[in-house]
Enzyme design. Sequence first.
Site, PDB file in Angstrom:
ATOM      1  N   LYS A 189      -3.285   2.906  -3.276  1.00 18.64           N
ATOM      2  CA  LYS A 189      -4.446   3.354  -2.960  1.00 18.64           C
ATOM      3  C   LYS A 189      -4.471   4.830  -2.056  1.00 18.64           C
ATOM      4  O   LYS A 189      -3.500   4.810  -1.426  1.00 18.64           O
ATOM      5  CB  LYS A 189      -5.154   2.460  -1.872  1.00 18.64           C
TER       6      LYS A 189
ATOM      7  N   MET B 149      -8.121   8.142   9.311  1.00 13.07           N
ATOM      8  CA  MET B 149      -8.523   8.676   8.000  1.00 13.07           C
ATOM      9  C   MET B 149      -9.662   9.859   8.427  1.00 13.07           C
ATOM     10  O   MET B 149     -10.703  10.063   7.791  1.00 13.07           O
ATOM     11  CB  MET B 149      -9.412   7.725   6.886  1.00 13.07           C
TER      12      MET B 149
ATOM     13  N   ASP C  32       0.692  -1.189  -0.008  1.00 13.74           N
ATOM     14  CA  ASP C  32      -0.134  -0.071   0.086  1.00 13.74           C
ATOM     15  C   ASP C  32       0.978   1.137   0.192  1.00 13.74           C
ATOM     16  O   ASP C  32       1.944   1.291   0.437  1.00 13.74           O
ATOM     17  CB  ASP C  32      -0.628  -0.029   1.210  1.00 13.74           C
TER      18      ASP C  32
HETATM   19  N1  SAH Z   1      -4.414  -0.716   8.697  1.00 13.42           N
HETATM   20  C1  SAH Z   1      -4.038   0.561   9.220  1.00 13.42           C
HETATM   21  C2  SAH Z   1      -4.826   1.810   8.922  1.00 13.42           C
HETATM   22  C3  SAH Z   1      -5.102   2.037   7.524  1.00 13.42           C
HETATM   23  S1  SAH Z   1      -6.253   3.076   7.161  1.00 13.42           S
HETATM   24  C4  SAH Z   1      -3.420   0.469  10.642  1.00 13.42           C
HETATM   25  O1  SAH Z   1      -3.868  -0.302  11.636  1.00 13.42           O
HETATM   26  O2  SAH Z   1      -2.978   1.592  11.166  1.00 13.42           O
HETATM   27  C5  SAH Z   1      -5.285   4.489   6.672  1.00 13.42           C
HETATM   28  C6  SAH Z   1      -5.138   5.312   8.257  1.00 13.42           C
HETATM   29  O3  SAH Z   1      -4.256   4.938   9.058  1.00 13.42           O
HETATM   30  C7  SAH Z   1      -4.466   6.841   7.738  1.00 13.42           C
HETATM   31  O4  SAH Z   1      -5.540   7.835   7.174  1.00 13.42           O
HETATM   32  C8  SAH Z   1      -4.172   7.131   9.225  1.00 13.42           C
HETATM   33  O5  SAH Z   1      -5.342   8.111   9.681  1.00 13.42           O
HETATM   34  C9  SAH Z   1      -3.739   6.127   9.699  1.00 13.42           C
HETATM   35  N2  SAH Z   1      -2.314   5.892   9.802  1.00 13.42           N
HETATM   36  C10 SAH Z   1      -1.475   4.957   9.199  1.00 13.42           C
HETATM   37  N3  SAH Z   1      -0.439   5.022   9.631  1.00 13.42           N
HETATM   38  C11 SAH Z   1      -0.045   5.977  10.282  1.00 13.42           C
HETATM   39  C12 SAH Z   1       0.746   6.836  11.113  1.00 13.42           C
HETATM   40  N4  SAH Z   1       2.149   6.338  10.957  1.00 13.42           N
HETATM   41  N5  SAH Z   1       0.411   7.892  11.633  1.00 13.42           N
HETATM   42  C13 SAH Z   1      -0.642   8.241  11.770  1.00 13.42           C
HETATM   43  N6  SAH Z   1      -1.543   7.614  11.147  1.00 13.42           N
HETATM   44  C14 SAH Z   1      -1.671   6.557  10.571  1.00 13.42           C
END
Ligand code: SAH
Length: 460
Positions: A265, A378, A243
């Site tokens: 995505k 998100m 991703d």
């Molecule tokens: N599976 C992922 C989430 C995917 S949805 C998880 O478990 O973290 C994508 C969202 O995850 C982003 O829009 C943001 O809100 C959050 N996200 C992912 N990586 C991040 C990071 N390093 N710091 C803050 N938010 C993060």
Amino acid sequence: MKHFPIFMALEGRRVVLSGGGEAALAKLRLLLKTEAKLTVVSDNAAPEIRDWAAQGRLSLINRAMEPGDAICASLFYAANENDAEDARVAALAHRDGALVNIVDNLADSQFITPAIVDRDPVTVAIGTEGAAPVLARSIKKSLEEQLSPNLGLMARIGKAFRSKVEALPFGAKRRAFWSDYYAADVADADVAQERLEDLLDKHLHAPEREGWVDLVGAGPGDPELLTLKARKALDNADVVIYDRLVAPEILELARREAVMLSAGKEGFGPSVTQDAINEMIVSHARGGAHVVRLKSGDPTVFGRLDEEIEACEASGVKWTIVPGITSASAGVAALGQSLTKRGRNSAVRLITGHDTKGYADHDWRALAQPGEVAAIYMGKKSARFIQGRLLMHGANPDTPVTVIENASRASQRILSTKLSELEPSLTEANFDGPALVFLGLAPRAALQVADQFEQKEAAV
Ligand code: SAH
């Protein structure tokens, strides 16, 4: 990198060396391993050099170097252990068009000779650009211990066998054959040959390898937050489908030969459709590949995991889930907080700011209650919507809200605010990385000072 390592074909080419003492001997011992046409120019050659000349292993010119001695030479070594003489001969050789090395004089050399671990035809060259000769020696020592003395023999016999191995299809199957062959240490040529024949027979008649899919959590970004299982999966992957949010440092850890495919995505609506991603996963696995589907954080959190699992199931492809650290866990860790706390919140909600249809609806009345804690994924673009809904349902405007961008990465930033000010503070902070909104959580008091500082920085 100031010096680019290459292996030069010296068979039949002229290599000229000026000098006849210890430095010359050390270089000549290495050069005699090659198939170069060696010429030594020295009016004072050591007896060993004279012997080599007598045996026809090199030509000896018994005088000091003159113009034209290095003509048509590919390489030239100045090894007189005398700066003035080395400079003189180097200038002559340079004029003759040879590439020049002056022993122990990195600055005036056009090329350098690395430390070598010799298991001909397997050669390991170690260079430190003169920065750390001791380090080069210790790397050489540990490689000498690590690499069997029989490796050269095995590689030579293996090389002669390569055309037969073409009976196996290119890619994973051939790789599996060779790693099987090199897994054992064989000291005898006949035994090695026999082993190759047996192994080829075994691999040609092995049942079709089935591909499979590991649905792997890449964590929030810091490579040290990967699980060992995720590392192992990346080490062995044939294909990695990743991703957009997966950090580049983590992609670096994938096996060098792995095919790397972006599933690209974007936050609002995918730019590669989910159907196309499902198809990518399934087709590679059905072709026999070990597919690593790499998702940021934990794959089971807002990862559209079930759609990919269903696609695998529908095609009879085996799959496993390798959990990862979700960004909410990394986020609270950075705040010095816990997600749940006795007497504050016994439940935590993981919610999303938007789904495929747009802003996501939630039980706003419940979320507006005092003491509620939610990690909103998100939630950046929908912050104003969330703020409005919560206030409309009676949430306290002073409810703490913390937004953390790039949690666990070097670029991590924290915005600590309250519900009534979430917007426009968030827009003003101009976060452009992935960010998580924590409703009902402030950074621990001890961290507040630092946070305020960061908040100011973010606002600049
Ligand atoms: N599976 C992922 C989430 C995917 S949805 C998880 O478990 O973290 C994508 C969202 O995850 C982003 O829009 C943001 O809100 C959050 N996200 C992912 N990586 C991040 C990071 N390093 N710091 C803050 N938010 C993060």
